[in-house]
Design a protein around this motif. Structure first.
Motif, mmCIF file in Angstrom:
data_model
loop_
_atom_site.group_PDB
_atom_site.id
_atom_site.type_symbol
_atom_site.label_atom_id
_atom_site.label_comp_id
_atom_site.label_asym_id
_atom_site.label_seq_id
_atom_site.Cartn_x
_atom_site.Cartn_y
_atom_site.Cartn_z
ATOM 1 N N ASP A 47 0.856 -1.176 0.000
ATOM 2 C CA ASP A 47 0.000 0.000 0.000
ATOM 3 C C ASP A 47 0.909 1.249 0.000
ATOM 4 O O ASP A 47 2.092 1.152 0.369
ATOM 5 C CB ASP A 47 -0.842 -0.077 1.282
ATOM 6 C CG ASP A 47 -1.639 1.162 1.552
ATOM 7 O OD1 ASP A 47 -2.560 1.427 0.778
ATOM 8 O OD2 ASP A 47 -1.342 1.870 2.537
ATOM 9 N N ALA A 51 -0.120 12.892 5.249
ATOM 10 C CA ALA A 51 0.057 14.344 5.205
ATOM 11 C C ALA A 51 -1.308 15.016 5.334
ATOM 12 O O ALA A 51 -2.346 14.352 5.242
ATOM 13 C CB ALA A 51 0.726 14.741 3.903
ATOM 14 N N THR A 70 -2.968 0.424 -4.263
ATOM 15 C CA THR A 70 -3.269 1.722 -3.649
ATOM 16 C C THR A 70 -4.668 2.229 -3.993
ATOM 17 O O THR A 70 -5.270 1.794 -4.982
ATOM 18 C CB THR A 70 -2.212 2.757 -4.124
ATOM 19 O OG1 THR A 70 -2.540 4.042 -3.591
ATOM 20 C CG2 THR A 70 -2.157 2.869 -5.632
ATOM 21 N N GLU A 85 -11.014 15.127 -4.182
ATOM 22 C CA GLU A 85 -9.913 14.593 -4.988
ATOM 23 C C GLU A 85 -10.540 13.813 -6.138
ATOM 24 O O GLU A 85 -11.145 12.761 -5.928
ATOM 25 C CB GLU A 85 -9.042 13.677 -4.113
ATOM 26 C CG GLU A 85 -7.832 13.107 -4.822
ATOM 27 C CD GLU A 85 -7.098 12.062 -3.954
ATOM 28 O OE1 GLU A 85 -7.593 11.704 -2.861
ATOM 29 O OE2 GLU A 85 -6.040 11.605 -4.397
ATOM 30 N N ARG A 99 -9.847 15.791 6.663
ATOM 31 C CA ARG A 99 -8.739 15.857 7.644
ATOM 32 C C ARG A 99 -8.581 17.273 8.202
ATOM 33 O O ARG A 99 -8.275 17.464 9.370
ATOM 34 C CB ARG A 99 -7.431 15.405 6.971
ATOM 35 C CG ARG A 99 -6.237 15.337 7.913
ATOM 36 C CD ARG A 99 -5.035 14.707 7.227
ATOM 37 N NE ARG A 99 -5.220 13.288 6.985
ATOM 38 C CZ ARG A 99 -4.970 12.326 7.872
ATOM 39 N NH1 ARG A 99 -4.515 12.633 9.078
ATOM 40 N NH2 ARG A 99 -5.182 11.052 7.568
ATOM 41 N N LYS A 143 -9.064 6.892 6.015
ATOM 42 C CA LYS A 143 -8.596 7.769 7.089
ATOM 43 C C LYS A 143 -9.009 9.213 6.803
ATOM 44 O O LYS A 143 -8.405 9.883 5.954
ATOM 45 C CB LYS A 143 -7.082 7.635 7.243
ATOM 46 C CG LYS A 143 -6.709 6.251 7.784
ATOM 47 C CD LYS A 143 -5.241 6.080 8.037
ATOM 48 C CE LYS A 143 -5.000 4.793 8.821
ATOM 49 N NZ LYS A 143 -3.592 4.401 8.877
ATOM 50 N N GLU A 163 -14.925 7.829 -0.059
ATOM 51 C CA GLU A 163 -14.740 7.776 -1.512
ATOM 52 C C GLU A 163 -15.921 7.049 -2.161
ATOM 53 O O GLU A 163 -16.518 6.170 -1.549
ATOM 54 C CB GLU A 163 -13.454 7.017 -1.851
ATOM 55 C CG GLU A 163 -12.246 7.512 -1.091
ATOM 56 C CD GLU A 163 -10.946 6.891 -1.591
ATOM 57 O OE1 GLU A 163 -10.889 6.479 -2.762
ATOM 58 O OE2 GLU A 163 -9.996 6.818 -0.798
ATOM 59 N N LYS A 213 -8.864 -4.512 -3.331
ATOM 60 C CA LYS A 213 -7.418 -4.768 -3.327
ATOM 61 C C LYS A 213 -7.140 -6.271 -3.301
ATOM 62 O O LYS A 213 -6.160 -6.742 -3.856
ATOM 63 C CB LYS A 213 -6.763 -4.074 -2.135
ATOM 64 C CG LYS A 213 -6.699 -2.555 -2.256
ATOM 65 C CD LYS A 213 -5.782 -1.978 -1.185
ATOM 66 C CE LYS A 213 -5.618 -0.466 -1.333
ATOM 67 N NZ LYS A 213 -4.561 0.066 -0.471
HETATM 68 O O1 LIG Z 1 -4.505 2.794 -0.491
HETATM 69 P P1 LIG Z 1 -3.603 3.940 -0.141
HETATM 70 O O2 LIG Z 1 -2.366 4.002 -0.977
HETATM 71 O O3 LIG Z 1 -3.285 3.981 1.316
HETATM 72 O O4 LIG Z 1 -4.457 5.240 -0.463
HETATM 73 C C1 LIG Z 1 -5.584 5.547 0.377
HETATM 74 C C2 LIG Z 1 -5.971 6.996 0.181
HETATM 75 O O5 LIG Z 1 -4.803 7.762 0.474
HETATM 76 C C3 LIG Z 1 -4.868 9.173 0.293
HETATM 77 O O6 LIG Z 1 -5.595 9.736 1.359
HETATM 78 C C4 LIG Z 1 -4.969 9.547 2.615
HETATM 79 O O7 LIG Z 1 -3.648 10.124 2.574
HETATM 80 C C5 LIG Z 1 -3.619 11.578 2.441
HETATM 81 C C6 LIG Z 1 -2.159 11.996 2.308
HETATM 82 O O8 LIG Z 1 -1.424 11.523 3.387
HETATM 83 C C7 LIG Z 1 -4.307 12.185 3.662
HETATM 84 O O9 LIG Z 1 -4.295 13.603 3.543
HETATM 85 C C8 LIG Z 1 -5.745 11.658 3.741
HETATM 86 O O10 LIG Z 1 -6.375 12.138 4.921
HETATM 87 C C9 LIG Z 1 -5.770 10.130 3.751
HETATM 88 O O11 LIG Z 1 -7.100 9.634 3.708
HETATM 89 C C10 LIG Z 1 -5.436 9.536 -1.056
HETATM 90 O O12 LIG Z 1 -5.644 10.926 -1.116
HETATM 91 C C11 LIG Z 1 -6.680 8.755 -1.409
HETATM 92 O O13 LIG Z 1 -7.012 8.996 -2.773
HETATM 93 C C12 LIG Z 1 -6.384 7.268 -1.257
HETATM 94 O O14 LIG Z 1 -7.532 6.498 -1.573
#
Ligand SMILES: O=P(O)(O)OC[C@H]1O[C@H](O[C@H]2O[C@H](CO)[C@@H](O)[C@H](O)[C@H]2O)[C@H](O)[C@@H](O)[C@@H]1O
Ligand SMILES: [Mg+2]
Length: 264
Positions: free
Chosen positions: A37, A46, A77, A139, A150, A180, A184, A192
């Motif tokens: 991941d 971030a 991801t 996003e 966040r 987190k 979405e 995954k």
């Molecule tokens: O499956 P991943 O690679 O872990 O991606 C999951 C989501 O990650 C991102 O959001 C998360 O990370 C951001 C940057 O650290 C943070 O700001 C946010 O609060 C988190 O939820 C990404 O933006 C998503 O598109 C992904 O699905």
């Protein structure tokens, strides 16, 4: 595996891995496939999706590990595949994006998810609606859309209600994915776990034991697949809630140290 006896002056020596799940990978590189991941696992979280930083050594560490595993390393991801390559330039790893809804295999073939015109319009409507909520971010990921709170955690319930409403409108081809401080809407076939299984049906992943490493609820499907197929599952971060992962590593920073030591 060899270690330098003394680090160069000013150079931090990566700690040797003491995580059995990962040590097996270095002892038997022909037997294992590695599924990683990105956010919260390889990279520190971030404040915003664009604010992530990639430590300069990381792409090279991943490339070295990938070669050692005969190419059996894939990134799995929630990001779009198109977002991933620039992060790890100059390398193009095998990757499943949008929580498995799109996938680029080891031969470079990309299976995209469709973006119906109605979904494009829905993304515009979501973007307009969140304008009233300072700190809430949208996003646009192509065939998926994420709304982040966040920076405005007090909007959690508003975001959840709004996304549920748009999901009803979007119909059965779409699902909600909670993460987190993010909600979405993704294609319903996004998983995954399915992406990991698809990789394992193809060279150079086939015949290997999967090691899946992730940090979030969306990673649980790949933990389940790894466990079922005689592999290993590792969750990043302090224990929180129920997980199928059989091992844990405290932080992305510690995982990066372990991967760097494995790549030595
Ligand atoms: O499956 P991943 O690679 O872990 O991606 C999951 C989501 O990650 C991102 O959001 C998360 O990370 C951001 C940057 O650290 C943070 O700001 C946010 O609060 C988190 O939820 C990404 O933006 C998503 O598109 C992904 O699905
Ligand atoms: Mg993650």
């Amino acid at each position: 595996m060899t270690y330098k006896e003394q680090p160069e002056q000013g150079e931090a020596e990566p700690a040797p891995p003491n995580e059995p799940a990962l040590t097996a990978l270095s002892l038997y590189p022909d037997e294992w496939a590695l599924f990683l991941d990105i956010d919260g696992t390889l990279l520190d979280l971030a404040e915003t999706p664009e604010a992530i930083t990639v430590p300069p050594a990381l792409p090279f560490v991943l490339e070295t590990l990938s070669r050692r595993l005969g190419g059996a390393l894939a990134l799995v991801t929630g990001r779009a595949v198109a977002f991933v390559d620039p992060l790890f330039t100059p390398f193009h790893f095998s990757v499943a994006g949008l929580h498995g809804a799109e996938r680029r295999d080891a031969a470079g073939r990309l299976r995209r998810a469709l973006i119906p015109p109605a979904f494009q319009e829905m993304k515009r409507m979501i973007a307009r609606e969140i304008e009233a909520w300072p700190g809430v971010l949208v996003e646009d990921k192509g065939a998926a859309v994420a709304v982040h709170y966040r920076l405005a955690p007090e909007r959690e319930a508003d975001v959840a209600e709004m996304m549920q409403r748009y999901l009803q409108e979007a119909g059965p081809d779409w699902i909600l994915q909670h993460g987190k401080l993010v909600v979405e809407i993704c294609p319903a076939h996004a998983s995954k776990g399915h992406a990991v299984e698809a990789f394992l049906n193809e060279p150079p992943f086939n015949g290997r034991r999967p090691l899946a490493i992730g940090d979030d609820v969306t990673d649980e499907t790949m933990f389940a697949v790894a466990n079922r197929l005689g592999g290993q599952s590792v969750r990043i971060g302090p224990p929180k809630g129920k997980t199928l992962a059989r091992a844990s590593i405290p932080s992305p920073g510690r995982l990066r140290e372990i991967l760097a030591a494995l790549a030595k």
